[in-house]
Design an enzyme around this catalytic site. Structure first.
Site, PDB file in Angstrom:
ATOM      1  N   ASP A  11      34.274 104.874 -12.372  1.00  0.00           N
ATOM      2  CA  ASP A  11      35.150 105.313 -11.555  1.00  0.00           C
ATOM      3  C   ASP A  11      36.399 105.478 -12.566  1.00  0.00           C
ATOM      4  OD1 ASP A  11      37.484 105.977 -10.268  1.00  0.00           O
ATOM      5  OD2 ASP A  11      37.173 104.375  -8.789  1.00  0.00           O
ATOM      6  N   TYR A 230      40.250  89.745 -10.489  1.00  0.00           N
ATOM      7  CA  TYR A 230      39.517  90.694  -9.671  1.00  0.00           C
ATOM      8  C   TYR A 230      40.249  92.324  -9.808  1.00  0.00           C
ATOM      9  CZ  TYR A 230      36.122  91.333  -6.206  1.00  0.00           C
ATOM     10  OH  TYR A 230      34.928  91.677  -5.698  1.00  0.00           O
ATOM     11  N   LYS A 233      35.433  96.277  -6.579  1.00  0.00           N
ATOM     12  CA  LYS A 233      33.940  95.741  -6.408  1.00  0.00           C
ATOM     13  C   LYS A 233      33.333  96.892  -7.485  1.00  0.00           C
ATOM     14  CE  LYS A 233      33.700  93.281  -2.853  1.00  0.00           C
ATOM     15  NZ  LYS A 233      34.483  92.343  -3.600  1.00  0.00           N
TER      16      LYS A 233
END
Ligand code: F6R
Ligand code: MG
Ligand code: MG
Length: 366
Positions: A11, A230, A233
């Site tokens: 991405d 984090y 995803k």
């Protein structure tokens, strides 16, 4: 002829938040691969699923080849430059390291690769999913390769009846690749016991026990293991060879009619059903729903045919409607219970600070 299929995806920026890359961004990636891949790769196909761009390449250089990986990395850098120029959201977001070192594993982009002796005809499927993580493929792979209720080939084809070997990775282990090999059908309960825990155990590859050939390869990277926190995803990609000694295309596609609940969607922090969509589809409702696309190819001498859009068939419209209903039903309960992921999987850590602040306000009644 020994060939390698490599798919590398990232991405690197989107229009309108996390919907989809721009045409100019896709073209920047395509033209880089066109110009610099000429001597290196045989063929390529560049597409997007949601906000992720995938570069599928055929070549003869084997797995983790520095030149092939660098081609993809540099194409993503060229794309990132365009994303910045256009003011796209999240420009370069999956390129977590500054300098390229050998191959893209551990640098942010997801990778799935397979090296094999090309069959006289070589049908294969390229899956890409967005707004979810690699565990999303656990159930479809289990059903396709280990469950005769889904795959009649396990009963009807003598070669397939010998079963398949699953290589499963413990993706929570950060010091190296922690893997286990389990054989279907003898060990299906062990396979199931691991695969139900989709955030920890992920199918990395599947192999024919009759011929030793590799059937499937899944990208297993988890970005938070790379970044140390984090960061989102890890929208996965997967390659599956089909027909003959492998499940038929329809047996591999069938499990996606379930619309199973996966981790991801809004802020990477929810449970939502996985919707099979057409190629080059963006996201929408609740930054999702989590989506999976499938391009079917034939290949000869590494030359690809045009992609066929496996989920474009009208059958999947009914599935999409059912998945939309499931998604709406789940969203009725908002943040509550099963709608949101457990603490360890939430994409945003702000809630930890909130809970920390509340700690001090608790009192123990005497
Ligand atoms: C999920 C995802 C989106 C974003 C959301 C908020 O993986 O990419 O749901 O989390 O659009 O994005 P930020 O925090 O960048 O404003
Ligand atoms: Mg994104
Ligand atoms: Mg994405």
């Amino acid at each position: 002829m020994k060939l390698t299929l490599s798919v590398i995806k990232a991405d690197i920026g989107s229009i309108g938040g996390h919907i989809a890359p721009s045409e100019a961004l896709l073209e920047a990636v395509r033209s880089h691969v066109r110009e610099h891949g000429r001597e290196l790769i045989i063929d390529n196909y560049i597409s997007h699923t949601g906000d992720d761009i995938a570069i599928l390449m055929t070549h003869t250089h084997g797995l983790s080849h520095e030149g092939v990986h660098k081609l993809a990395w540099d194409a993503f850098l060229a794309g990132t430059e365009m994303a910045r120029q256009q003011g796209l959201y999240g420009a370069g977001q999956d390129l977590l390291k500054d300098a390229f070192s050998g191959n893209v594993r551990g640098m942010g982009p997801a990778v799935a690769e397979m090296e094999f002796e090309e069959r006289p005809n070589e049908p294969f499927l390229f899956f890409a999913a967005d707004k979810t993580d690699p565990g999303a493929f656990n159930l479809p792979l289990y059903l396709a390769f280990a469950d005769a209720m889904n795959t009649p080939g396990l009963i009807l084809s003598p070669k397939m009846a010998k079963g398949f070997r699953f290589v499963i990775m413990d993706v929570s282990h950060t010091e190296g690749d922690r893997v286990i090999e389990l054989n279907a059908p003898e060990e299906i309960y062990d396979i199931a016991a691991l695969l139900r825990d989709t955030e920890r155990y992920v199918v990395e590859s599947v192999w024919s026990r009759a011929t030793g050939e590799q059937a499937a390869a899944v990208a297993t990277s988890r970005l938070h293991n790379i970044a140390g926190k984090y960061t989102g995803k890890d929208d996965p990609v997967m390659l599956v060879r089909v027909q003959m000694n492998f499940p038929a295309t329809g047996e591999v596609l069938a499990p996606y009619a379930i619309g199973h609940f996966v981790a991801g969607c809004m802020r990477g922090s929810h449970q939502m059903p996985l919707m099979p969509v057409g190629l080059n589809c963006g996201t929408s409702y609740f930054d999702g729903p989590p989506l999976v696309s499938c391009a079917a190819f034939a290949m000869h001498g590494g030359k690809l045919t045009e992609p066929l859009d496996a989920f474009a068939h009208p059958f999947w419209d009914t599935v999409r409607n059912r998945v939309a209903d499931k998604a709406l039903e789940m969203r009725r309960q908002g943040f509550f219970g099963a709608a949101m992921l457990p603490m360890s999987e939430l994409e945003y850590t702000g809630i930890m600070e909130k809970l920390q602040a509340l700690e001090g306000r608790f009192t123990v009644r005497r």
